[in-house]
Design a protein around this motif. Structure first.
Motif, short mmCIF file in Angstrom:
data_model
loop_
_atom_site.label_atom_id
_atom_site.label_comp_id
_atom_site.label_asym_id
_atom_site.label_seq_id
_atom_site.Cartn_x
_atom_site.Cartn_y
_atom_site.Cartn_z
N MET A 183 10.66 39.62 -8.79
CA MET A 183 10.14 40.44 -9.89
C MET A 183 11.11 40.39 -11.07
O MET A 183 10.70 40.31 -12.23
N GLY A 184 12.41 40.44 -10.79
CA GLY A 184 13.41 40.34 -11.84
C GLY A 184 13.33 39.00 -12.56
O GLY A 184 13.42 38.93 -13.79
N LEU A 185 13.13 37.95 -11.78
CA LEU A 185 13.02 36.61 -12.36
C LEU A 185 11.81 36.50 -13.28
O LEU A 185 11.89 36.01 -14.42
N ILE A 186 10.67 36.99 -12.79
CA ILE A 186 9.42 36.91 -13.58
C ILE A 186 9.52 37.76 -14.84
O ILE A 186 9.14 37.32 -15.94
N LEU A 187 10.05 38.98 -14.71
CA LEU A 187 10.20 39.85 -15.88
C LEU A 187 11.19 39.26 -16.87
O LEU A 187 11.00 39.38 -18.09
N GLY A 188 12.23 38.61 -16.36
CA GLY A 188 13.20 37.96 -17.24
C GLY A 188 12.55 36.85 -18.06
O GLY A 188 12.81 36.71 -19.25
N LEU A 189 11.68 36.07 -17.40
CA LEU A 189 10.95 35.00 -18.11
C LEU A 189 10.05 35.60 -19.19
O LEU A 189 9.98 35.10 -20.31
N LEU A 190 9.35 36.69 -18.83
CA LEU A 190 8.44 37.33 -19.77
C LEU A 190 9.18 37.87 -20.99
O LEU A 190 8.80 37.61 -22.14
N ILE A 191 10.25 38.64 -20.73
CA ILE A 191 11.03 39.22 -21.83
C ILE A 191 11.65 38.12 -22.68
O ILE A 191 11.69 38.20 -23.91
N GLY A 192 12.14 37.07 -22.01
CA GLY A 192 12.76 35.97 -22.73
C GLY A 192 11.78 35.24 -23.63
O GLY A 192 12.09 34.93 -24.79
N ILE A 193 10.58 34.97 -23.13
CA ILE A 193 9.57 34.28 -23.94
C ILE A 193 9.18 35.13 -25.15
O ILE A 193 9.06 34.63 -26.27
N LEU A 194 9.01 36.45 -24.92
CA LEU A 194 8.65 37.34 -26.03
C LEU A 194 9.78 37.48 -27.03
O LEU A 194 9.54 37.64 -28.24
N GLY A 195 11.02 37.42 -26.54
CA GLY A 195 12.17 37.64 -27.42
C GLY A 195 12.66 36.40 -28.14
O GLY A 195 13.10 36.48 -29.30
N TYR A 196 12.60 35.25 -27.48
CA TYR A 196 13.18 34.04 -28.04
C TYR A 196 12.14 33.04 -28.57
O TYR A 196 12.42 32.29 -29.50
N GLY A 197 10.95 33.03 -27.97
CA GLY A 197 9.95 32.05 -28.39
C GLY A 197 10.39 30.63 -28.04
O GLY A 197 11.23 30.42 -27.15
N PHE A 198 9.85 29.63 -28.76
CA PHE A 198 10.20 28.23 -28.50
C PHE A 198 10.41 27.46 -29.80
O PHE A 198 10.10 26.27 -29.89
N ASP A 199 10.96 28.15 -30.80
CA ASP A 199 11.22 27.47 -32.07
C ASP A 199 12.22 26.34 -31.90
O ASP A 199 12.11 25.28 -32.53
N SER A 200 13.23 26.59 -31.05
CA SER A 200 14.22 25.57 -30.72
C SER A 200 14.17 25.36 -29.21
O SER A 200 14.84 26.08 -28.46
N PRO A 201 13.37 24.42 -28.73
CA PRO A 201 13.11 24.29 -27.29
C PRO A 201 14.35 24.28 -26.40
O PRO A 201 14.40 25.00 -25.41
N ALA A 202 15.33 23.47 -26.75
CA ALA A 202 16.52 23.37 -25.89
C ALA A 202 17.29 24.68 -25.86
O ALA A 202 17.63 25.21 -24.79
N GLU A 203 17.56 25.23 -27.02
CA GLU A 203 18.34 26.47 -27.12
C GLU A 203 17.58 27.66 -26.55
O GLU A 203 18.13 28.46 -25.78
N ASP A 204 16.31 27.78 -26.91
CA ASP A 204 15.52 28.94 -26.47
C ASP A 204 15.25 28.89 -24.96
O ASP A 204 15.30 29.92 -24.28
#
Length: 474
Positions: free
Chosen positions: A230-251
């Protein structure tokens, strides 16, 4: 007196709970009759447990805050009041004029309530008296009256102890912590408000029968229902919402790092709490023996930091779900007047929900809904007190960083009791005195409620015993 106590208070704040509590626990163990070696080992073990918990909470803070900032920027909302977090809030509170007096004041209040029978909790978590110091400092700043600030701090301490008594049986049963209560300024008020909320949830058909405990979730979803997943999945969700994919490698690096960090927090927190509990158990057993021998017929609780509850699966799962929800709520409420951007204290949401979760019987859905409602309302309180909070911070020597014109916090700034005492201060002397009387009446009312509960429990036990005897005779 203030000039003498201020350096001591500041020194204790610098040491923090990881150092202060081991000393207090060692002395408390000696008072209870434990040998020096056993008391000292228990104190050091508890200190190690706190360091472990703080390391994990620090990991959460360092990983979640950048993603939270990114989410706010991505939603295009400018929230100008900065959440500086509980470490800064504690330093501000202890650095105030009330903070210099809070530890001796807290001890006197606690002893008086114990002697009069108005509380069962002996609060040895002296470091967390800073919550009451913050209340006193806010009241003193608004009214311009130091004595009213001191009175408010004392009344707040008494009310928190009463709340800890009221929720102690539920906390003890759910977390398997005999003779423990949580007189924690962050957790206790939310626990009290969760009691009527739970009755409302019981009346809602969709929620009444919904089993959303970690055990039920894991049973239904298997591997993906485990807390670390659950922590892993929530981390992915929060990360995608927070960082996006403007810079694929960095984000992608930031997103994956956040995901594994939240999974680590879910996995490590229960183990850190287990270390703390290892040190606590000898103290708890000695306290039980001490009370039974010297105060037959009376019940006492050891008041501790609710940190020992934050590793429980329902607590940490609820907290991680509330991270993005809290940010979304802050953004949604911006047009209605919220100016606070939750940041540092997102990592301390486990302390906000620590007493709520057992009242909701570990139901994550109820805990998230209840937590979201109360945190949302609290954001308006944090916005309201922000100018005074900032004033106290500057007067206590807190240095504002670049871009920080106004500050507040999610932990104490958004707390329901902060709103109550701040509103009283806005009404002046009469408001503060009237609130003090009402709060003390609440302390007495809780005491009567507990006595009534004791009588019901005793009657139920007597009835069960009689039925067993009748069955044996038959």
């Amino acid at each position: 007196m203030e000039s003498f106590l201020a350096p001591i208070s500041g020194y204790l704040n610098t040491l923090g709970p990881s150092v202060v509590l081991p000393v207090i626990i060692t002395l408390f163990g000696l008072l209870l009759g434990l040998k020096l070696g056993k008391s000292f080992r228990a104190g050091v073990t508890i200190g190690i447990g706190f360091i472990g918990i703080n390391l994990v909470i620090g990991l959460l803070a360092s990983q979640v805050a950048p993603a939270a900032t990114g989410m706010a920027e991505g939603l295009g909302v400018s929230l100008d009041v900065v959440d500086v977090g509980w470490p800064s809030s504690a330093a501000i509170a202890f650095g105030s004029s009330i903070g210099a007096m809070i530890i001796p004041l807290g001890l006197v209040v606690n002893v008086v309530l114990l002697l009069t029978g108005l509380t069962r909790t002996f609060d040895i978590d002296l470091w967390n008296y800073w919550h009451s110091a913050m209340i006193g400092a806010l009241v003193g700043a608004v009214t311009g009256n130091y004595l009213l600030g001191l009175l408010s701090a004392a009344v707040h301490l008494a009310l928190i102890l009463a709340m800890a008594d009221l929720t102690a049986p539920i906390v003890q049963k759910y977390f398997q912590l005999p003779e423990i209560s949580f007189p924690h300024g962050t957790s206790a008020p939310y626990g009290l408000l969760a009691i009527p909320m739970n009755k409302v949830f019981d009346a809602i058909p969709g929620l009444r029968k919904l089993d959303a405990t970690p055990e039920a979730i894991q049973k239904r979803f298997g591997l993906f229902g485990e807390t670390l997943m659950m922590g892993l999945i929530l981390g992915l969700l929060i990360g995608i919402l927070g960082y996006g994919f403007d810079s694929p490698a960095e984000d992608s690096t930031a997103i994956l790092t956040l995901a594994i960090s939240l999974a680590a927090a879910m996995f490590l927190l229960p183990r850190m709490v287990a270390i703390l509990m290892e040190g606590l158990m000898p103290i708890s057993e000695a306290a039980r023996t001490f009370v039974q021998k010297r105060f037959p017929g009376r019940t006492f609780y050891i008041g501790l930091d609710s940190a020992i509850a934050v590793g429980q699966p329902s607590v940490i799962a609820t907290s991680l779900l509330l991270v993005p929800i809290t940010l979304l709520i802050a953004v949604i409420l911006a047009p209605a007047g919220n100016r606070v951007l939750p940041l540092v204290d997102l990592a301390t949401i486990p302390f906000i929900v620590a007493v709520m979760v057992p009242i909701f019987r570990g139901n994550i859905v109820r805990s998230v809904i209840g937590g979201g409602i109360l945190i949302g309302a609290g954001l308006f309180i944090a916005t309201w007190i922000a100018p005074t909070f900032t004033q106290i911070a500057v007067e206590s020597g807190f240095a504002l960083e670049d871009g920080q014109a106004t500050i507040s916090s999610l932990v104490d700034g958004a707390n329901p009791l902060t709103g109550l005492f701040f509103a009283a201060a806005e009404l002046g002397t009469v408001g503060v005195l009237a609130t003090a009387v009402l709060c003390l009446a609440g302390v007495v009312a809780i005491r009567f409620a507990m006595k009534a509960r004791d009588r019901r429990v005793l009657a139920a036990e007597s009835s069960d015993g009689a039925e067993v005897q009748d069955g044996a005779g038959a």
